[in-house]
Design a protein around this motif. Structure first.
Motif, PDB file in Angstrom:
ATOM      1  N   LEU A  86     -49.813  51.518  -1.540  1.00  0.00           N
ATOM      2  CA  LEU A  86     -48.952  51.629  -0.358  1.00  0.00           C
ATOM      3  C   LEU A  86     -49.608  50.980   0.861  1.00  0.00           C
ATOM      4  CD1 LEU A  86     -47.588  55.255  -0.835  1.00  0.00           C
ATOM      5  CD2 LEU A  86     -46.292  53.121  -1.023  1.00  0.00           C
ATOM      6  N   LYS A  87     -50.919  51.089   0.983  1.00  0.00           N
ATOM      7  CA  LYS A  87     -51.626  50.449   2.102  1.00  0.00           C
ATOM      8  C   LYS A  87     -51.490  48.931   2.039  1.00  0.00           C
ATOM      9  CE  LYS A  87     -55.019  51.751   4.361  1.00  0.00           C
ATOM     10  NZ  LYS A  87     -54.626  52.184   5.687  1.00  0.00           N
ATOM     11  N   THR A  88     -51.486  48.363   0.826  1.00  0.00           N
ATOM     12  CA  THR A  88     -51.337  46.913   0.714  1.00  0.00           C
ATOM     13  C   THR A  88     -49.967  46.446   1.192  1.00  0.00           C
ATOM     14  OG1 THR A  88     -50.512  46.886  -1.567  1.00  0.00           O
ATOM     15  CG2 THR A  88     -52.913  46.815  -1.263  1.00  0.00           C
ATOM     16  N   HIS A  89     -49.006  47.368   1.251  1.00  0.00           N
ATOM     17  CA  HIS A  89     -47.663  47.020   1.732  1.00  0.00           C
ATOM     18  C   HIS A  89     -47.499  47.271   3.225  1.00  0.00           C
ATOM     19  CE1 HIS A  89     -45.718  45.934  -2.029  1.00  0.00           C
ATOM     20  NE2 HIS A  89     -46.429  46.885  -2.601  1.00  0.00           N
ATOM     21  N   GLY A  90     -48.602  47.635   3.884  1.00  0.00           N
ATOM     22  CA  GLY A  90     -48.577  47.744   5.334  1.00  0.00           C
ATOM     23  C   GLY A  90     -48.104  49.080   5.872  1.00  0.00           C
ATOM     24  N   LEU A  91     -48.086  50.114   5.072  1.00  0.00           N
ATOM     25  CA  LEU A  91     -47.674  51.423   5.571  1.00  0.00           C
ATOM     26  C   LEU A  91     -48.845  52.118   6.247  1.00  0.00           C
ATOM     27  CD1 LEU A  91     -45.665  50.881   3.010  1.00  0.00           C
ATOM     28  CD2 LEU A  91     -44.922  53.128   3.704  1.00  0.00           C
ATOM     29  N   SER A  92     -48.539  52.919   7.237  1.00  0.00           N
ATOM     30  CA  SER A  92     -49.589  53.615   7.989  1.00  0.00           C
ATOM     31  C   SER A  92     -50.135  54.784   7.179  1.00  0.00           C
ATOM     32  CB  SER A  92     -49.042  54.116   9.324  1.00  0.00           C
ATOM     33  OG  SER A  92     -48.158  55.206   9.099  1.00  0.00           O
ATOM     34  N   ASP A  93     -51.358  55.183   7.519  1.00  0.00           N
ATOM     35  CA  ASP A  93     -51.985  56.320   6.840  1.00  0.00           C
ATOM     36  C   ASP A  93     -51.164  57.591   7.015  1.00  0.00           C
ATOM     37  OD1 ASP A  93     -54.160  54.932   5.790  1.00  0.00           O
ATOM     38  OD2 ASP A  93     -55.350  55.201   7.604  1.00  0.00           O
ATOM     39  N   ALA A  94     -50.590  57.781   8.192  1.00  0.00           N
ATOM     40  CA  ALA A  94     -49.807  58.992   8.460  1.00  0.00           C
ATOM     41  C   ALA A  94     -48.579  59.065   7.553  1.00  0.00           C
ATOM     42  CB  ALA A  94     -49.393  59.035   9.922  1.00  0.00           C
ATOM     43  N   VAL A  95     -47.876  57.952   7.401  1.00  0.00           N
ATOM     44  CA  VAL A  95     -46.685  57.918   6.548  1.00  0.00           C
ATOM     45  C   VAL A  95     -47.076  58.154   5.090  1.00  0.00           C
ATOM     46  CG1 VAL A  95     -44.864  56.397   5.652  1.00  0.00           C
ATOM     47  CG2 VAL A  95     -45.351  56.453   8.096  1.00  0.00           C
ATOM     48  N   ILE A  96     -48.152  57.515   4.660  1.00  0.00           N
ATOM     49  CA  ILE A  96     -48.612  57.677   3.277  1.00  0.00           C
ATOM     50  C   ILE A  96     -49.006  59.128   3.018  1.00  0.00           C
ATOM     51  CG2 ILE A  96     -50.404  57.047   1.624  1.00  0.00           C
ATOM     52  CD1 ILE A  96     -50.441  54.256   2.988  1.00  0.00           C
ATOM     53  N   ARG A  97     -49.755  59.713   3.937  1.00  0.00           N
ATOM     54  CA  ARG A  97     -50.189  61.108   3.781  1.00  0.00           C
ATOM     55  C   ARG A  97     -48.979  62.031   3.686  1.00  0.00           C
ATOM     56  NH1 ARG A  97     -52.492  61.854   8.376  1.00  0.00           N
ATOM     57  NH2 ARG A  97     -54.162  60.429   7.876  1.00  0.00           N
ATOM     58  N   GLN A  98     -47.993  61.810   4.551  1.00  0.00           N
ATOM     59  CA  GLN A  98     -46.791  62.644   4.544  1.00  0.00           C
ATOM     60  C   GLN A  98     -46.046  62.506   3.215  1.00  0.00           C
ATOM     61  OE1 GLN A  98     -43.986  61.731   7.638  1.00  0.00           O
ATOM     62  NE2 GLN A  98     -42.461  63.159   6.872  1.00  0.00           N
ATOM     63  N   LEU A  99     -45.884  61.291   2.735  1.00  0.00           N
ATOM     64  CA  LEU A  99     -45.185  61.080   1.466  1.00  0.00           C
ATOM     65  C   LEU A  99     -45.904  61.756   0.302  1.00  0.00           C
ATOM     66  CD1 LEU A  99     -44.167  57.344   1.827  1.00  0.00           C
ATOM     67  CD2 LEU A  99     -42.609  59.269   1.537  1.00  0.00           C
ATOM     68  N   LEU A 100     -47.234  61.623   0.261  1.00  0.00           N
ATOM     69  CA  LEU A 100     -47.989  62.244  -0.829  1.00  0.00           C
ATOM     70  C   LEU A 100     -47.944  63.763  -0.738  1.00  0.00           C
ATOM     71  CD1 LEU A 100     -51.039  59.829  -1.060  1.00  0.00           C
ATOM     72  CD2 LEU A 100     -49.285  60.197  -2.805  1.00  0.00           C
ATOM     73  N   ASP A 101     -47.972  64.308   0.491  1.00  0.00           N
ATOM     74  CA  ASP A 101     -47.885  65.761   0.660  1.00  0.00           C
ATOM     75  C   ASP A 101     -46.524  66.296   0.232  1.00  0.00           C
ATOM     76  OD1 ASP A 101     -50.471  65.806   1.621  1.00  0.00           O
ATOM     77  OD2 ASP A 101     -49.888  65.951   3.745  1.00  0.00           O
ATOM     78  N   GLU A 102     -45.479  65.520   0.503  1.00  0.00           N
ATOM     79  CA  GLU A 102     -44.117  65.963   0.171  1.00  0.00           C
ATOM     80  C   GLU A 102     -43.737  65.680  -1.277  1.00  0.00           C
ATOM     81  OE1 GLU A 102     -41.667  63.995   3.025  1.00  0.00           O
ATOM     82  OE2 GLU A 102     -42.338  65.267   4.687  1.00  0.00           O
ATOM     83  N   ALA A 103     -44.524  64.851  -1.947  1.00  0.00           N
ATOM     84  CA  ALA A 103     -44.207  64.503  -3.339  1.00  0.00           C
ATOM     85  C   ALA A 103     -44.309  65.747  -4.216  1.00  0.00           C
ATOM     86  CB  ALA A 103     -45.158  63.428  -3.846  1.00  0.00           C
ATOM     87  N   GLU A 104     -43.331  65.932  -5.030  1.00  0.00           N
ATOM     88  CA  GLU A 104     -43.330  67.083  -5.935  1.00  0.00           C
ATOM     89  C   GLU A 104     -43.913  66.650  -7.271  1.00  0.00           C
ATOM     90  OE1 GLU A 104     -39.414  68.728  -6.006  1.00  0.00           O
ATOM     91  OE2 GLU A 104     -39.377  69.019  -3.833  1.00  0.00           O
ATOM     92  N   VAL A 105     -45.210  66.369  -7.250  1.00  0.00           N
ATOM     93  CA  VAL A 105     -45.905  65.901  -8.439  1.00  0.00           C
ATOM     94  C   VAL A 105     -47.055  66.854  -8.735  1.00  0.00           C
ATOM     95  CG1 VAL A 105     -47.216  64.010  -9.472  1.00  0.00           C
ATOM     96  CG2 VAL A 105     -45.336  63.504  -7.909  1.00  0.00           C
ATOM     97  N   ASP A 106     -47.154  67.307  -9.963  1.00  0.00           N
ATOM     98  CA  ASP A 106     -48.291  68.119 -10.394  1.00  0.00           C
ATOM     99  C   ASP A 106     -49.334  67.134 -10.916  1.00  0.00           C
ATOM    100  OD1 ASP A 106     -50.138  69.780 -11.555  1.00  0.00           O
ATOM    101  OD2 ASP A 106     -48.659  70.990 -12.645  1.00  0.00           O
TER     102      ASP A 106
END
Length: 162
Positions: A86-106
């Motif tokens: 995701l970082k290689t696509h230019g997304l910010s750390d805050a957006v990435i962190r939020q997406l990973l926190d909200e992901a419903e993945v075990d």
């Protein structure tokens, strides 16, 4: 106004080209910019086209990131590998962190599934084999804590069977 290439064929505008690329699949703003730059569009035309696509909600980096996260998690990759992509696509750390926190993945279940898929149901016989399996999971992007949890659980399950 449409430009013409050497074959006297009309060249689509940057907006039309980007819209065509988005019709095939979701793409990040950075990815679209790179593709338009490679095709020789002027920087101002590219920026205007990307701004217009964003305003019309045809291109959205957060939607793209969510799609990529779901896709990669489904392929058995861990959160660290997904974060780097995701970082290689230019997304910010805050957006990435939020997406990973909200992901419903075990992530532990995903790591355990990858171990079973790669090595079958057998527990590792020795320390070297467990280390090899741990390295496999680390390369797939799982955290050291998850790898430790999964590889130790594998040993505990084998001890219970004996």
């Amino acid at each position: 106004m449409k430009r013409r290439d050497s074959g006297d064929k009309p060249v689509p505008s940057a907006y039309d080209k980007a819209l065509g690329l988005l019709a095939r699949r979701e793409q990040s703003r950075r990815e679209l910019r790179r593709k338009l730059d490679q095709r020789g569009y002027a920087g101002e035309e590219t920026t205007a086209a990307l701004d217009r696509l964003g305003e019309q909600h045809y291109q959205d980096d957060e939607r793209f990131a969510g799609m990529l996260l779901r896709n990669r998690a489904g392929q058995g990759y861990g959160p660290l590998r997904i974060r780097m992509e995701l970082k290689t696509h230019g997304l910010s750390d805050a957006v990435i962190r939020q997406l990973l926190d909200e992901a419903e993945v075990d992530w532990e279940a995903s790591a355990a599934t990858q171990l079973r898929r790669r090595y079958g149901g057998k527990a590792s016989a020795d320390h070297a084999e467990r280390a090899r399996r741990g390295q496999f999971l680390l390369r797939r992007g799982f955290s050291a804590a998850t790898v430790r949890q999964v590889t130790h659980a594998e040993v505990d399950d084998a001890d219970e069977e004996n």
